[in-house]
Design a protein around this motif. Structure first.
Motif, PDB file in Angstrom:
ATOM      1  N   ILE A 159     -26.621 -13.029  -7.317  1.00  0.00           N
ATOM      2  CA  ILE A 159     -27.731 -13.796  -6.742  1.00  0.00           C
ATOM      3  C   ILE A 159     -28.146 -14.918  -7.691  1.00  0.00           C
ATOM      4  O   ILE A 159     -28.489 -16.013  -7.248  1.00  0.00           O
ATOM      5  N   GLU A 160     -28.088 -14.673  -8.990  1.00  0.00           N
ATOM      6  CA  GLU A 160     -28.372 -15.743  -9.954  1.00  0.00           C
ATOM      7  C   GLU A 160     -27.377 -16.886  -9.784  1.00  0.00           C
ATOM      8  O   GLU A 160     -27.754 -18.055  -9.785  1.00  0.00           O
ATOM      9  N   TYR A 161     -26.101 -16.532  -9.654  1.00  0.00           N
ATOM     10  CA  TYR A 161     -25.069 -17.552  -9.459  1.00  0.00           C
ATOM     11  C   TYR A 161     -25.339 -18.343  -8.180  1.00  0.00           C
ATOM     12  O   TYR A 161     -25.273 -19.571  -8.177  1.00  0.00           O
ATOM     13  N   LEU A 162     -25.642 -17.647  -7.104  1.00  0.00           N
ATOM     14  CA  LEU A 162     -25.893 -18.318  -5.826  1.00  0.00           C
ATOM     15  C   LEU A 162     -27.107 -19.235  -5.906  1.00  0.00           C
ATOM     16  O   LEU A 162     -27.100 -20.325  -5.325  1.00  0.00           O
ATOM     17  N   GLN A 163     -28.138 -18.830  -6.609  1.00  0.00           N
ATOM     18  CA  GLN A 163     -29.324 -19.674  -6.739  1.00  0.00           C
ATOM     19  C   GLN A 163     -29.050 -20.902  -7.600  1.00  0.00           C
ATOM     20  O   GLN A 163     -29.594 -21.970  -7.341  1.00  0.00           O
ATOM     21  N   GLU A 164     -28.207 -20.761  -8.601  1.00  0.00           N
ATOM     22  CA  GLU A 164     -27.877 -21.888  -9.470  1.00  0.00           C
ATOM     23  C   GLU A 164     -26.839 -22.818  -8.849  1.00  0.00           C
ATOM     24  O   GLU A 164     -26.692 -23.952  -9.286  1.00  0.00           O
ATOM     25  N   HIS A 165     -26.101 -22.329  -7.862  1.00  0.00           N
ATOM     26  CA  HIS A 165     -25.044 -23.108  -7.205  1.00  0.00           C
ATOM     27  C   HIS A 165     -25.281 -23.062  -5.688  1.00  0.00           C
ATOM     28  O   HIS A 165     -24.650 -22.261  -4.987  1.00  0.00           O
ATOM     29  N   PRO A 166     -26.190 -23.881  -5.178  1.00  0.00           N
ATOM     30  CA  PRO A 166     -26.547 -23.804  -3.750  1.00  0.00           C
ATOM     31  C   PRO A 166     -25.395 -24.101  -2.784  1.00  0.00           C
ATOM     32  O   PRO A 166     -25.479 -23.762  -1.613  1.00  0.00           O
ATOM     33  N   GLU A 167     -24.313 -24.645  -3.271  1.00  0.00           N
ATOM     34  CA  GLU A 167     -23.145 -24.904  -2.423  1.00  0.00           C
ATOM     35  C   GLU A 167     -22.265 -23.665  -2.274  1.00  0.00           C
ATOM     36  O   GLU A 167     -21.350 -23.628  -1.465  1.00  0.00           O
ATOM     37  N   TRP A 227     -16.960 -11.296  -1.774  1.00  0.00           N
ATOM     38  CA  TRP A 227     -16.745 -12.212  -2.888  1.00  0.00           C
ATOM     39  C   TRP A 227     -17.709 -13.383  -2.802  1.00  0.00           C
ATOM     40  O   TRP A 227     -18.279 -13.660  -1.759  1.00  0.00           O
ATOM     41  N   ILE A 228     -17.873 -14.059  -3.930  1.00  0.00           N
ATOM     42  CA  ILE A 228     -18.638 -15.293  -3.985  1.00  0.00           C
ATOM     43  C   ILE A 228     -17.622 -16.424  -3.974  1.00  0.00           C
ATOM     44  O   ILE A 228     -16.676 -16.442  -4.764  1.00  0.00           O
ATOM     45  N   THR A 229     -17.827 -17.368  -3.066  1.00  0.00           N
ATOM     46  CA  THR A 229     -16.997 -18.555  -3.002  1.00  0.00           C
ATOM     47  C   THR A 229     -17.777 -19.709  -3.626  1.00  0.00           C
ATOM     48  O   THR A 229     -18.990 -19.808  -3.407  1.00  0.00           O
ATOM     49  N   PRO A 230     -17.139 -20.559  -4.419  1.00  0.00           N
ATOM     50  CA  PRO A 230     -17.875 -21.649  -5.056  1.00  0.00           C
ATOM     51  C   PRO A 230     -18.325 -22.726  -4.064  1.00  0.00           C
ATOM     52  O   PRO A 230     -19.219 -23.506  -4.362  1.00  0.00           O
ATOM     53  N   ASN A 231     -17.723 -22.748  -2.885  1.00  0.00           N
ATOM     54  CA  ASN A 231     -18.082 -23.738  -1.878  1.00  0.00           C
ATOM     55  C   ASN A 231     -18.093 -23.044  -0.513  1.00  0.00           C
ATOM     56  O   ASN A 231     -17.052 -22.621  -0.023  1.00  0.00           O
ATOM     57  N   ARG A 280     -23.045 -15.702   3.790  1.00  0.00           N
ATOM     58  CA  ARG A 280     -24.472 -15.808   3.513  1.00  0.00           C
ATOM     59  C   ARG A 280     -24.667 -16.840   2.411  1.00  0.00           C
ATOM     60  O   ARG A 280     -23.877 -16.893   1.463  1.00  0.00           O
ATOM     61  N   VAL A 281     -25.719 -17.642   2.547  1.00  0.00           N
ATOM     62  CA  VAL A 281     -26.050 -18.652   1.564  1.00  0.00           C
ATOM     63  C   VAL A 281     -27.526 -18.526   1.203  1.00  0.00           C
ATOM     64  O   VAL A 281     -28.295 -17.877   1.918  1.00  0.00           O
ATOM     65  N   VAL A 282     -27.925 -19.169   0.125  1.00  0.00           N
ATOM     66  CA  VAL A 282     -29.317 -19.126  -0.309  1.00  0.00           C
ATOM     67  C   VAL A 282     -30.168 -19.882   0.704  1.00  0.00           C
ATOM     68  O   VAL A 282     -29.800 -20.986   1.149  1.00  0.00           O
ATOM     69  N   ARG A 283     -31.296 -19.274   1.074  1.00  0.00           N
ATOM     70  CA  ARG A 283     -32.245 -19.915   1.998  1.00  0.00           C
ATOM     71  C   ARG A 283     -32.827 -21.150   1.326  1.00  0.00           C
ATOM     72  O   ARG A 283     -33.120 -21.144   0.143  1.00  0.00           O
TER      73      ARG A 283
END
Length: 84
Positions: free
Chosen positions: A16-24, A35-39, A78-81
């Motif tokens: 979640i920290e990664y997702l918040q720091e990388h909104p894309e 998995w987390i995708t960078p884009n 899912r992406v950050v709101r």
């Protein structure tokens, strides 16, 4: 010579920290894999991996929203709101 080890496994807090720091970026799930995708526009890329329990914790996080209508049937994203 440097060898790329590939995606590493992380816990829900780090993800979640990664997702918040990388909104894309986005959280992808398909079958029992997550998995987390960078884009978020390219859900095939994997930068971080989550086990089932950690992914379930993250899916319930209110900071994320489910994206509808992605190209891969059977896959969720899912992406950050966006906070306004």
């Amino acid at each position: 010579m440097s060898v790329d080890a590939g995606p590493r496994k992380v816990d829900a807090e780090y993800a979640i920290e990664y997702l918040q720091e990388h909104p894309e970026a986005g959280l992808c799930s398909e079958d029992r894999r997550s998995w987390i995708t960078p884009n978020a526009n390219d859900t095939d890329q994997r930068i971080l991996l989550l086990d089932v329990a950690e992914a379930d914790r993250l899916k319930d996080d209110p900071r994320l929203r489910l994206v509808s209508g992605i190209a891969h049937a059977g896959r969720s994203l899912r992406v950050v709101r966006r906070m306004t």
